[in-house]
Design an enzyme around this catalytic site. Structure first.
Site, PDB file in Angstrom:
ATOM      1  N   HIS A   9       0.705  -1.166  -0.070  1.00 11.43           N
ATOM      2  CA  HIS A   9       0.026   0.052  -0.003  1.00 11.43           C
ATOM      3  C   HIS A   9       0.872   1.178   0.160  1.00 11.43           C
ATOM      4  CE1 HIS A   9      -3.225  -2.647   1.071  1.00 11.43           C
ATOM      5  NE2 HIS A   9      -3.942  -1.854   0.562  1.00 11.43           N
ATOM      6  N   GLY A  10       2.000   1.262   0.396  1.00 15.66           N
ATOM      7  CA  GLY A  10       2.869   2.416   0.613  1.00 15.66           C
ATOM      8  C   GLY A  10       4.201   2.107   1.227  1.00 15.66           C
TER       9      GLY A  10
END
Lengths: 458, 315
Positions: free
Chosen positions: A318-319
Site C-alpha cells: 500500500h505504500g
C-alpha cells in the site's frame, strides 16, 4: 485522467460510441488498447513506456516458458525480477535508502527523484499473476499480443483495480461482444452509486477526517472518531472506483469482478479479508500465503510468521512507509489471534448476541487498524494513544457527537442501498424513487473539489 | 412512465426548493451593516494574513482613528474588488483610506482563489450581474445556478447536522459551534502541514508568473483602483512579509522586476505601496503556521504598520 474529472464522461462516451460502431472483435480491442494508453498517459505520457515495457516482458517470458520448457525457471525469474524490480525502483528505492541511512550506513547514497507512476502496484500484480499461472501450467501463454496488451492496460481497471486474473479477463477480451441495451440499464446504477460514494460520502468526510489527522496531539476519543471516519471514507472512495470501473467495463461488454462485499458486516478478520479488496486479498492468498504454507503449517510460530510476512508485505504494497507495514502486521496479529481461539474462516456465531458481539468487537479492532493506516506517522500515533487525557472534555465530546452524526448524515442514503437490494424484484417503484433521490443528493451534496482517489497513491 | 414522472417531480421539487430565484449577494448587506456600524476612517482589506497579522483595536489606538478589518480567509483580488465595489461603494460615509494587504504577485492574478472552496465567498459578495468577473474569469466562473445551489445545500446540510447535535446534547447552538471551532483551532494543528496546504493552494496555472505588464490589464487591479478613485478613497497597498522571505536569497530577479513595475504603476495611479518584505524586525519567532503571524508577530506588525500608515496618512 480521473473518473471524477469532466473529461472522463466525454472520453467514455466517445469510447463506447466508437467501440460499438466497430463490429470486429480485433478492431474493438485495438481501439480499446489505443484509448487505454491515451487514458493512462493523459497527464504523464511517459508512464506509457513503463506499462508497455511490463507488457512486452510478461508476454515474451510467458511465451518463452511454453516454447522453451528447459528454461522455464529462467524466464519466470526474469519476469519476477523485471516486475518486482520495476515496483522496487519506483516505489521502494527511496524508502530503502532512508532506512539504511537512518541506521548510519551508506550516507553517500542519494535517492532517486522519480515520480511514482499511477497504478504501478496494480498492473504489475496483474501481469505477475499471469506469468505465475503460466509457470504453474494453469494457463496457456497467449500468442495474440493485442489481446494480451489490452489485458494489461484495460483502462477501467488499470489504475486502481480490481486486479483481474488472466483466466477471468482474457477469455472475455478474446470473445466477440455484441451490444445489448440492458448493459446501459445495468451500468447506470453502478455509476450513480459510485459517484455518490465518492463525491458525497468520501470527499465530504475527507475534509473532517483530514482535520483530525492534522491535529498536533488528538485525544484517543478524537483519534477513534477520526479513524471511523477514515474507514467510511476509504471504503466509499475505493468501492466507488470499483463501481465506476465496473460500470465503464460493462458498457464495453466486459464484466469486472466485485471487489467489495459489505466489509462493514465482517465478523472476523478472515471474514473481512474475504469482503475487502477481494481481488488483492485473493492475489495475496494464492501467490504469497499459500506458497508460504498457508493454514497448513504445523507449528504456531510458523503460522504466526507466515501471517506476519503475508500481511506485512500486504501493508507494504500500500505504500513505502512504516505505518502501512504496521497496519499489515496488525491485521496479521489479528488473524493469528482469532485463529488461535479457533475462530477461523468457517466460524459462524450460534446466537444473535454472539453475532452482534463478534461484529462489534471486530469492527472496533478494524477501525483501530484504519487509524494506523491513516496516521501521518507512528510517532504521532503513539502520542495520540498515550495522550494525558482520554478526550472526554465537553468540547471534545460535542465535537465527536457532531462528527458521528455527520458520518451518518452523508452515508445514510448509501446504507439504505443494502436494504434496497433486497427489494430488487418486488418494489420497482421504490427502487426507482431511491435512484432519483440518490441522484438529487449527488447533485446537491457533491463536493465540488473532488479529491484524488486514495488508492491512486498505491 | 411512472418512474419518469417520479423523476421529473423530484427534480422539479429540487429546482424550486434550492435553485429558483437563488442569487448571490447574500453577504453584501451583513457586511455593509457591520461596516456602517463602525463608521471607520480606515478600512483594511485582505485575507487570513490580515486576520492573523493585524490587531484592529491596537491599530486604531495608534492611529487615533477607527480602523476596520474586512477579511475573508482565502480571498484574493476578485473578492477584494467585489468588497470595494459592492460593500464600501454602498456606504453613505465611505472611509478616508483603504489599506489592502497582499502577497507577491497575487494582485494581478485574477483567477487566483476563485474556484473550489473559494468560489462561494465571491458568489455571496456578487450582484446578480458582474460583467467584469465574467470577462476576467471566463468559463471558470460561469453563473451555474446548480453549482451555487449545491454549495449552499451542502453548507446548510452540515449546519443542520450541527444544530441537531446541539439539540440531542441539550446545549445551545452557539456552544456546539464553539466546541467544534475550539477543537479544530489553528493553534492545535500541525504547523508544517498547514503550511504545506497553504503553499499547495498557490499554484498559478503556469502563467508567466512575474510578468506585471502582461498581467495588469487583465486583472482586477485597475478596476479596483478606479472604484477607489470614484469613492475618493486613498489607496494604500501593503506587501506583507512571507515566511520564505526570511531567507536572504528568496527573491528571484523576476519577482524583484515585478515589484518594481508594480511600484511604478501604483505611483502613477496615485496609490501608496508599503513593502514589508524586507522588514528585518519580523523574524521566524513571529510566525505561526504558513505565512500567518502569531500573537507576538501580530503585536509587532500592527505597531510597524501603524508607524508606516501614520507617515503616509499625514502626507
Amino acid at each position: 485522467m480521473e473518473f471524477t474529472s469532466w473529461t472522463y464522461p466525454v472520453f467514455l462516451t466517445c469510447v463506447v460510441c466508437s467501440y460499438w460502431i466497430l463490429k470486429k472483435r480485433y478492431l474493438q480491442n485495438a481501439l480499446l488498447l489505443v484509448l487505454s494508453y491515451l487514458f493512462y498517459g493523459w497527464i504523464h505520457p511517459w508512464f506509457c513506456t513503463l506499462i508497455a515495457a511490463s507488457t512486452f516482458l510478461d508476454y515474451s517470458t510467458a511465451l518463452g516458458m511454453e516454447c522453451y520448457p528447459r528454461f522455464k525457471k529462467g524466464f519466470f525469474t526474469l519476469s519476477l525480477v523485471g516486475n518486482l524490480g520495476l515496483l522496487a525502483t519506483f516505489k521502494y528505492f527511496n524508502f530503502f535508502i532512508e532506512n539504511v541511512q537512518a541506521l548510519g550506513l551508506a550516507q553517500e547514497w542519494r535517492g532517486l527523484s522519480l515520480m511514482l507512476p499511477v497504478g504501478i502496484s496494480f498492473y504489475t500484480f496483474q501481469t505477475l499473476s499471469y506469468t505465475v499461472d503460466c509457470y504453474r501450467g494453469h494457463l496457456k501463454a497467449r500468442r495474440n499480443f493485442l489481446d494480451f496488451a489490452l489485458f494489461v492496460s484495460f483502462f477501467p481497471q488499470l489504475v486502481a483495480g480490481p486486479i483481474e486474473r488472466a483466466s477471468r479477463l482474457l477469455p472475455q477480451l478474446e470473445a466477440p461482444r455484441q451490444w445489448r441495451s440492458e448493459r446501459l440499464l445495468k451500468a447506470a446504477p453502478l455509476f450513480l452509486l459510485g459517484y455518490f460514494k465518492k463525491l458525497v460520502v468520501a470527499d465530504n468526510l475527507a475534509i473532517w477526517v483530514d482535520r483530525i489527522f492534522m491535529l498536533e496531539t488528538p485525544s484517543p476519543l478524537l483519534l477513534f472518531v477520526g479513524s471511523l471516519g477514515f474507514a467510511i471514507q476509504i471504503y466509499g472512495d475505493f468501492s466507488a472506483y470499483t463501481d465506476i470501473a465496473r460500470g465503464s467495463a460493462r458498457l464495453l461488454g466486459i464484466e469486472l469482478m466485485e471487489n467489495f462485499r459489505s466489509p462493514f458486516l465482517a465478523l472476523t478478520p478472515s471474514d473481512f479479508w474475504r469482503r475487502w479488496h477481494i481481488s488483492f486479498s485473493s492475489w495475496i492468498r494464492d501467490y504469497l500465503y499459500i506458497p508460504l504454507g498457508g493454514s497448513r503449517v504445523a507449528s504456531w510460530y510458523k503460522s504466526l510468521s507466515v501471517l506476519l510476512i503475508t500481511m506485512g508485505l500486504s501493508g507494504l504494497w500500500h505504500g513505502a512507509a512504516w505505518h502501512f507495514v504496521a497496519w499489515g502486521l496488525y491485521h496479521g496479529l489479528l488473524l493469528f489471534a482469532y485463529k488461535s481461539l479457533g475462530i477461523e474462516a468457517k466460524w459462524q456465531p450460534k446466537t444473535l448476541l454472539q453475532k452482534i458481539s463478534a461484529w462489534a468487537l471486530f469492527q472496533t479492532l478494524s477501525v483501530i487498524g484504519w487509524g494506523i493506516f491513516r496516521t501521518p506517522s507512528l510517532s504521532w500515533l503513539g502520542q495520540a494513544i498515550f495522550h494525558p487525557s482520554w478526550g472526554l472534555g465537553h468540547a471534545e465530546l460535542l465535537t465527536a457527537a457532531f462528527l458521528l452524526l455527520l458520518y451518518l448524515g452523508y452515508s445514510g442514503l448509501w446504507l439504505s442501498h443494502h436494504w434496497m437490494r433486497h427489494l430488487e424484484k418486488r418494489a420497482l417503484w421504490l427502487q426507482s424513487t431511491w435512484q432519483w433521490a440518490t441522484l438529487a443528493a449527488l447533485l446537491m451534496l457533491a463536493n465540488r473539489v473532488p479529491q484524488q482517489f486514495i488508492y491512486f497513491q498505491f | 412512465m411512472r418512474h419518469l414522472f417520479l423523476g421529473t417531480l423530484t427534480l422539479l421539487c429540487l429546482y424550486f426548493t434550492f435553485i429558483h430565484d437563488r442569487h448571490g449577494g447574500a453577504d453584501i448587506i451583513p457586511r455593509l451593516q457591520a461596516l456602517e456600524a463602525k463608521s471607520p476612517k480606515l478600512v483594511l482589506l485582505g485575507n487570513s494574513m490580515l486576520r492573523a497579522g493585524v490587531d484592529e483595536e491596537r491599530l486604531s489606538e495608534h492611529l487615533g482613528c477607527t480602523a476596520f478589518k474586512a477579511y475573508c480567509n482565502g480571498s484574493a483580488s476578485a473578492w477584494w474588488y467585489l468588497y470595494v465595489k459592492n460593500v464600501i461603494g454602498k456606504m453613505e460615509q465611505p472611509p478616508r483610506a483603504l489599506v489592502l494587504l497582499f502577497r507577491d504577485h497575487f494582485l494581478t492574478d485574477p483567477s487566483f482563489r476563485t474556484t473550489g472552496p473559494y468560489a462561494m465567498p465571491i458568489r455571496t459578495l456578487s450582484e446578480p450581474s458582474e460583467p467584469l468577473l465574467t470577462a476576467l474569469l471566463g468559463q471558470e466562473f460561469g453563473y451555474s445556478p446548480l453549482v451555487w445551489a449545491s454549495q449552499e445545500a451542502k453548507e446548510r446540510w452540515e449546519t443542520r447536522i450541527m444544530k441537531t447535535t446541539a439539540k440531542l446534547a441539550r446545549v445551545p447552538k452557539a456552544t456546539q459551534y464553539k466546541a467544534v471551532a475550539a477543537v479544530f483551532d489553528e493553534k492545535r494543528m500541525q504547523a508544517e502541514l498547514l503550511t504545506q496546504q497553504q503553499l499547495s493552494s498557490e499554484s498559478t496555472r503556469g502563467l508567466a508568473v512575474y510578468d506585471f505588464d502582461s498581467q495588469v490589464s487583465s486583472s482586477f487591479l485597475p478596476h479596483l483602483l478606479a472604484e477607489l478613485k470614484k469613492l475618493e478613497i486613498h489607496a494604500i497597498f501593503v506587501r506583507v512579509k512571507r515566511r520564505r522571505e526570511l531567507s536572504p536569497d528568496s527573491k528571484s530577479l523576476e519577482l524583484q522586476g515585478y515589484m518594481q513595475a508594480l511600484t511604478n504603476y501604483l505611483s502613477q495611479e496615485g496609490a501608496y505601496l508599503i513593502d514589508f518584505s524586507d522588514e528585518i524586525c519580523i523574524g521566524e519567532e513571529h510566525y505561526g503556521p504558513g505565512d500567518h503571524l502569531n500573537e507576538e508577530g501580530q503585536r509587532l506588525f500592527t505597531t510597524l504598520l501603524a508607524e508606516k500608515l501614520d507617515s503616509v496618512v499625514t502626507r
